[in-house]
Scaffold this active site. Structure first.
Site, short mmCIF file in Angstrom:
data_model
loop_
_atom_site.label_atom_id
_atom_site.label_comp_id
_atom_site.label_asym_id
_atom_site.label_seq_id
_atom_site.Cartn_x
_atom_site.Cartn_y
_atom_site.Cartn_z
CG ASP A 1 14.05 0.85 38.53
OD1 ASP A 1 13.57 -0.30 38.60
OD2 ASP A 1 14.01 1.54 37.49
CE LYS B 1 12.32 2.29 34.16
NZ LYS B 1 13.49 1.62 34.74
P1 NDP Z 1 18.09 3.67 28.78
O1 NDP Z 1 17.64 3.41 27.38
O2 NDP Z 1 17.50 4.80 29.55
O3 NDP Z 1 19.69 3.85 28.78
C1 NDP Z 1 20.52 2.97 28.05
C2 NDP Z 1 21.97 3.23 28.43
O4 NDP Z 1 22.79 2.29 27.72
C3 NDP Z 1 22.47 4.62 28.04
O5 NDP Z 1 23.45 5.02 28.98
C4 NDP Z 1 23.08 4.37 26.67
O6 NDP Z 1 24.07 5.29 26.30
C5 NDP Z 1 23.73 3.02 26.88
N1 NDP Z 1 23.95 2.27 25.64
C6 NDP Z 1 23.03 1.58 24.95
N2 NDP Z 1 23.59 1.01 23.87
C7 NDP Z 1 24.90 1.38 23.88
C8 NDP Z 1 26.01 1.10 23.05
N3 NDP Z 1 25.88 0.32 21.95
N4 NDP Z 1 27.21 1.61 23.37
C9 NDP Z 1 27.36 2.38 24.48
N5 NDP Z 1 26.34 2.68 25.32
C10 NDP Z 1 25.13 2.18 25.03
O7 NDP Z 1 17.88 2.30 29.58
P2 NDP Z 1 17.84 2.02 31.16
O8 NDP Z 1 18.78 2.92 31.85
O9 NDP Z 1 16.44 1.99 31.65
O10 NDP Z 1 18.38 0.52 31.18
C11 NDP Z 1 19.77 0.24 30.98
C12 NDP Z 1 20.01 -1.25 31.27
O11 NDP Z 1 19.75 -1.53 32.65
C13 NDP Z 1 19.10 -2.18 30.46
O12 NDP Z 1 19.85 -3.32 30.13
C14 NDP Z 1 18.00 -2.51 31.44
O13 NDP Z 1 17.40 -3.75 31.14
C15 NDP Z 1 18.79 -2.55 32.76
N6 NDP Z 1 17.93 -2.27 33.92
C16 NDP Z 1 17.76 -3.27 34.81
C17 NDP Z 1 16.99 -3.08 35.93
C18 NDP Z 1 16.81 -4.22 36.88
O14 NDP Z 1 15.86 -4.17 37.66
N7 NDP Z 1 17.68 -5.20 36.89
C19 NDP Z 1 16.33 -1.79 36.22
C20 NDP Z 1 16.62 -0.76 35.22
C21 NDP Z 1 17.38 -1.03 34.11
P3 NDP Z 1 23.65 6.65 25.48
O15 NDP Z 1 22.98 7.56 26.47
O16 NDP Z 1 24.98 7.17 25.03
O17 NDP Z 1 22.75 6.20 24.38
#
Ligand code: NDP
Length: 301
Positions: A102, A66
């Site tokens: 989004d 993205k």
């Molecule tokens: P990204 O990969 O860009 O970000 C993931 C986020 O989750 C980061 O903040 C990351 O932290 C954190 N994270 C992942 N695993 C862990 C863990 N084990 N412990 C702590 N923090 C963790 O993904 P997105 O932002 O695009 O998506 C995030 C969530 O939102 C997903 O579940 C996605 O499906 C959902 N989503 C839903 C949408 C909808 O339309 N309903 C739209 C967009 C997203 P760090 O940076 O520290 O790795």
């Protein structure tokens, strides 16, 4: 000739968008095929070149592309520019326009969660990825005055705050380290809690323990499921919503952009529910990095 729309991500096999968008195109009687393209970052450039050709109406872009796709398009809409993230591409001839639907999806979800109450002014956001960017921009536009971002890797939350520096200059937007006691003390001062991490997507983990949730919170989880976080919030008496509305409405906005027609919301919602029952569970992408490498439980179904 059949036109093509693709979802470019890595991985994409569990995405719910395919079922939702294909149902919408079929219902509208449009000869369009929605395809899932699993492309690692190194192949993103080639994929972008390919969708400039005449076969394609446009694309969705998801994890992990993205932000990476931003410099590869010819024009950005206001939301895409402000968030620094693109989830939808449309065509103007061979030129590509980057959108972020989004933001619109989040607004629908937030409005529904808040209901008839006055729009709150304070929020805590967990996560600092692409989803969190749309959430934070949505909160800024909605007039929130204090938004605190917690992220496992603090530097990413700090980067997000820096990115929104000017847009948020009239308000307090801060990154804080992920410590339970700090999250608890911030939650005591806030009304809205948004989980924009992927914790809970592939496992029954929760980003924060249920004990620190209170009944006067409004809790939104971007994950399209009644996650452990939402269950704990419900047990505490809080109002909750999952990611379904955001997913549905970001998809509807993308469909309108590609087709120029109103989106058949009911048809799209039915297709989403059916796909989820069949075992698909990613809202619009999969966790990356450590999470994808196995610190989360394997996919059910
Ligand atoms: P990204 O990969 O860009 O970000 C993931 C986020 O989750 C980061 O903040 C990351 O932290 C954190 N994270 C992942 N695993 C862990 C863990 N084990 N412990 C702590 N923090 C963790 O993904 P997105 O932002 O695009 O998506 C995030 C969530 O939102 C997903 O579940 C996605 O499906 C959902 N989503 C839903 C949408 C909808 O339309 N309903 C739209 C967009 C997203 P760090 O940076 O520290 O790795």
């Amino acid at each position: 000739m059949t036109k093509r729309v693709v979802l470019i991500g890595h991985p994409v096999s569990h995405s719910l968008s395919g079922a939702m968008q294909q149902a919408a195109f079929d219902h509208a009687g449009l000869d369009v095929k929605y395809e899932l393209w699993d492309r690692p970052p190194i192949q993103l450039g080639d994929a972008i070149v390919e969708i400039r050709t005449d076969d394609f109406l446009g694309a969705n872009v998801t994890i992990p592309h993205k932000e990476r796709v931003v410099p590869q398009v010819d024009r950005l809409t206001e939301e895409a520019h402000a968030t620094g993230a693109v989830n939808t591409l449309t065509k103007e001839g061979r030129k590509l326009v980057g959108h972020n639907t989004d933001v619109a999806g989040f607004k629908v979800a937030l409005d529904k969660l808040v209901g008839r109450q006055k729009m709150p002014r304070q929020a805590v956001v967990l996560g600092a990825g692409g989803g969190a960017r749309a959430v934070v921009y949505g909160l800024i536009r909605e007039g929130f005055q204090r938004v605190i971002i917690f992220n496992r890797h603090l530097h990413r939350a700090e980067g997000l705050v820096k990115h929104f520096g000017r847009t948020a200059s009239h308000m307090e937007l801060r990154a804080m380290p992920w410590h339970e006691s700090i999250i608890e003390s911030e939650l005591a001062k806030t009304k809205v809690l948004v989980n924009a991490t992927s914790i809970g997507l592939m496992s029954s983990d929760t980003p924060v323990p249920g004990e620190i949730l209170t009944g006067d919170l409004l809790v939104l989880d971007l994950i399209y499921d009644n996650t452990k976080l939402l269950q704990a919030a419900q047990a505490a008496g809080a109002a909750t919503s999952d990611g379904e509305l955001m997913l549905l409405h970001q998809g509807a906005a993308a469909f309108r952009l590609w087709s120029g027609q109103e989106a058949p919301l009911e048809v799209m919602q039915e297709a989403l529910e059916k796909a989820r029952k069949q075992g698909l569970r990613s809202a619009e992408g999969e966790p990356t990095g450590a999470a994808a490498a196995g610190d989360l439980a394997p996919e059910a179904g």
